[in-house]
Every structure is written in C-alpha cells, then in structure tokens.
Design a protein around this motif. Structure first.
Motif, PDB file in Angstrom:
ATOM      1  N   ALA A   1      -0.466  -5.097   3.658  1.00  0.00           N
ATOM      2  CA  ALA A   1       0.607  -4.951   2.667  1.00  0.00           C
ATOM      3  C   ALA A   1       0.149  -5.452   1.302  1.00  0.00           C
ATOM      4  CB  ALA A   1       1.844  -5.721   3.126  1.00  0.00           C
ATOM      5  N   ARG A   2      -0.547  -6.577   1.305  1.00  0.00           N
ATOM      6  CA  ARG A   2      -1.013  -7.148   0.036  1.00  0.00           C
ATOM      7  C   ARG A   2      -2.001  -6.217  -0.656  1.00  0.00           C
ATOM      8  NH1 ARG A   2      -3.962 -13.040  -0.796  1.00  0.00           N
ATOM      9  NH2 ARG A   2      -4.565 -12.714  -2.978  1.00  0.00           N
ATOM     10  N   LYS A   3      -2.971  -5.684   0.096  1.00  0.00           N
ATOM     11  CA  LYS A   3      -3.975  -4.807  -0.490  1.00  0.00           C
ATOM     12  C   LYS A   3      -3.355  -3.518  -1.010  1.00  0.00           C
ATOM     13  CE  LYS A   3      -7.823  -6.530   2.291  1.00  0.00           C
ATOM     14  NZ  LYS A   3      -8.758  -6.228   3.412  1.00  0.00           N
ATOM     15  N   ARG A   4      -2.387  -2.980  -0.265  1.00  0.00           N
ATOM     16  CA  ARG A   4      -1.769  -1.732  -0.700  1.00  0.00           C
ATOM     17  C   ARG A   4      -0.947  -1.948  -1.954  1.00  0.00           C
ATOM     18  NH1 ARG A   4       1.018   0.843   4.413  1.00  0.00           N
ATOM     19  NH2 ARG A   4       1.619   2.392   2.871  1.00  0.00           N
ATOM     20  N   LEU A   5      -0.235  -3.045  -2.012  1.00  0.00           N
ATOM     21  CA  LEU A   5       0.542  -3.341  -3.218  1.00  0.00           C
ATOM     22  C   LEU A   5      -0.375  -3.530  -4.419  1.00  0.00           C
ATOM     23  CD1 LEU A   5       3.169  -5.796  -1.737  1.00  0.00           C
ATOM     24  CD2 LEU A   5       3.695  -3.643  -2.871  1.00  0.00           C
ATOM     25  N   LYS A   6      -1.466  -4.263  -4.213  1.00  0.00           N
ATOM     26  CA  LYS A   6      -2.371  -4.544  -5.311  1.00  0.00           C
ATOM     27  C   LYS A   6      -3.060  -3.272  -5.787  1.00  0.00           C
ATOM     28  CE  LYS A   6      -6.103  -7.669  -6.642  1.00  0.00           C
ATOM     29  NZ  LYS A   6      -6.979  -8.775  -6.190  1.00  0.00           N
ATOM     30  N   ALA A   7      -3.481  -2.422  -4.820  1.00  0.00           N
ATOM     31  CA  ALA A   7      -4.182  -1.190  -5.172  1.00  0.00           C
ATOM     32  C   ALA A   7      -3.296  -0.235  -5.944  1.00  0.00           C
ATOM     33  CB  ALA A   7      -4.710  -0.514  -3.902  1.00  0.00           C
ATOM     34  N   ARG A   8      -2.020  -0.205  -5.608  1.00  0.00           N
ATOM     35  CA  ARG A   8      -1.118   0.729  -6.261  1.00  0.00           C
ATOM     36  C   ARG A   8      -0.536   0.184  -7.561  1.00  0.00           C
ATOM     37  NH1 ARG A   8       2.494   3.236  -1.307  1.00  0.00           N
ATOM     38  NH2 ARG A   8       0.823   3.369   0.208  1.00  0.00           N
ATOM     39  N   GLY A   9      -0.742  -1.096  -7.819  1.00  0.00           N
ATOM     40  CA  GLY A   9      -0.201  -1.661  -9.046  1.00  0.00           C
ATOM     41  C   GLY A   9       1.315  -1.724  -9.052  1.00  0.00           C
ATOM     42  N   ILE A  10       1.918  -1.834  -7.893  1.00  0.00           N
ATOM     43  CA  ILE A  10       3.377  -1.838  -7.803  1.00  0.00           C
ATOM     44  C   ILE A  10       3.924  -3.165  -8.330  1.00  0.00           C
ATOM     45  CG2 ILE A  10       5.324  -1.804  -6.191  1.00  0.00           C
ATOM     46  CD1 ILE A  10       3.641   0.026  -4.421  1.00  0.00           C
ATOM     47  N   ARG A  11       4.968  -3.081  -9.117  1.00  0.00           N
ATOM     48  CA  ARG A  11       5.584  -4.284  -9.658  1.00  0.00           C
ATOM     49  C   ARG A  11       7.014  -4.459  -9.149  1.00  0.00           C
ATOM     50  NH1 ARG A  11       1.539  -5.684  -9.627  1.00  0.00           N
ATOM     51  NH2 ARG A  11       0.056  -6.225 -11.270  1.00  0.00           N
ATOM     52  N   GLN A  12       7.405  -3.617  -8.220  1.00  0.00           N
ATOM     53  CA  GLN A  12       8.705  -3.788  -7.584  1.00  0.00           C
ATOM     54  C   GLN A  12       8.572  -3.397  -6.125  1.00  0.00           C
ATOM     55  OE1 GLN A  12      11.928  -1.437  -9.155  1.00  0.00           O
ATOM     56  NE2 GLN A  12      13.485  -2.577  -8.064  1.00  0.00           N
TER      57      GLN A  12
END
Length: 246
Positions: free
Chosen positions: A44-55
């Motif tokens: 989850a952390r890597k996917r969030l970081k890779a996508r640049g999601i801020r919400q």
C-alpha cells in the motif's frame, strides 16, 4: 552503537499510509482476519508513493459519492431505482468502465450483476485469475437509460465529471473500456469500436484498452476470442501470469 532516530516518512505520506492501513484493516475485519501483514502494508505504501496520491482513494470515492447525492442532473433520474456509482477496490490496479446500468444493476445498485456482469466476472476471475473485488468497475452514466438504450451525449456529459473524478481517485494502472459508448466517451472519439479494440489508447496518461462489451459477446459468442486477445494484452501490461484460456 550509535542511537539513531529511525527514518520516518514525511507527514503527508504518513497520513496516506495510516489511511491505507485503516482501509485494509476494515477489509480484513470483514473477512474475519485479525490483522494486516507487513507485505500488505509495504504494498500500500509503495503504491501510494508511486502514484503521488495525496488523498486516500477510499475517502475520495466517498466524497465523490456524497457530491453526487440524490442526483437529478439529467432526465435519467426519473425512472431509476438506484444510482449505480461503482464497485470494487479503491486501490485497484485495473478499472473497467461500461456504458450504463441495466435492469439488474438498477435494482441492486451495483454495476455488472446481470448476465453481462456474470460474463465480465468470468473474464476477471476465470480468465485473469483475479478476484472481482480486486478491480474497480463503473459506468459512463450512473442511472439506467430506458430500455437499456445507449446514453445520450448530454446524459454522458452530466455524469462524466464524476467518472473522471473516480478515475483520478483510483489512478488505476490500466483502464479497460467496455464497448462503443465507454470507449468513444473516454477517448472523445467517434471511431468505431471495431477499429479501436485491441489497440492501446491513452486516457490522461493511463493506458486504456478498448474491447467489446460483454452484452455484445452474449449476442456474438464468436467475438469472445478477440476479447480474450485484448485481455491478454492487459494482463501483460499488468505483469500478470498468462495461462491457458479456461
């Protein structure tokens, strides 16, 4: 040995990770599990970081649904039973977009649950070896067009901002557009689906694969072979193992 403060992620990333953990814990609790694995947390952390999601995607989808409200923005609302918003994993790598709800979907408020939906589920689960709950499914319009006709351009235009926001919230790695209406709407094109299917397109930087709608396959079983070829391209793009067609 020197005592060092452990490296911590930035505050915004910490909030994202916490939101992801919270969502996964709720999912696990629903399945009767007691915790969350380090592997799932890292994923989850890597996917969030890779996508640049801020919400958090789940929170974003809830906000979009709240903004949609008891929608009466076009005439389709007058005959609907339920708004069919979308269904699946907010963190999905793969998103399917169809044209509009049918009778079964209107009754249940869930996309693709009728005969065409059962075929789509088979494609996902038997063909791609994924769980339906691992992908996200939505439609161009969220209320059933009378007689299952194609949505009118003005109806699609009213719903389009909500679908765009759903895609932006999820940020899937691949979108599969099911049928002419979904493909032409997402690509702002009037090219026939027979010419577009099987060829990678682009939706705001996301690879998009047009293919035939499952309802077309029910009428034209011979086209299943072409759809399977399209799906294999999607699997290759996602790095999923290709197996013999079931």
């Amino acid at each position: 040995m020197e005592n060092r403060k452990p490296d911590l992620p930035p505050a915004d990333e910490t909030a994202e990770i916490a939101a992801a953990v919270s969502w996964h814990l709720r999912r696990l609790a629903e399945l009767g599990a007691q915790g969350i694995s380090r592997e799932e947390l890292d994923k989850a952390r890597k996917r969030l970081k890779a996508r640049g999601i801020r919400q958090n995607p789940a929170e974003a989808l809830r906000q979009i649904r709240a903004d949609l409200g008891d929608c009466r923005r076009c005439p389709l609302h007058s005959r609907r039973t339920n708004i069919v918003f979308g269904d699946g994993d907010p963190y999905a790598r793969l998103m399917f977009v169809g044209e509009g709800p049918g009778a079964d979907e209107d009754a249940q408020g869930v996309p693709f649950v009728g005969k065409a939906g059962q075929l789509l589920t088979d494609i996902i689960e038997k063909g791609m070896k994924l769980k339906r709950s691992e992908v996200y499914i939505a439609n161009i319009v969220k209320c059933r067009p009378p007689g299952n006709r194609d949505p009118e351009p003005d109806e699609s235009a009213v719903c389009r901002p909500f679908l765009d926001r759903q895609i932006e919230a999820i940020r899937p790695e691949v979108i599969v557009a099911l049928g002419k209406v979904a493909t032409q709407t997402l690509l702002s094109s009037d090219a026939p689906i027979s010419r577009l299917r099987g060829r990678w397109q682009d939706y705001k930087g996301i690879p998009l694969m047009p293919t035939f709608h499952p309802s077309y396959l029910l009428r034209t079983p011979a086209a299943k072979r072409e759809v399977w070829e399209d799906i294999k391209q999607v699997m290759e793009k996602l790095g999923l193992p290709l197996e013999v067609k079931p």
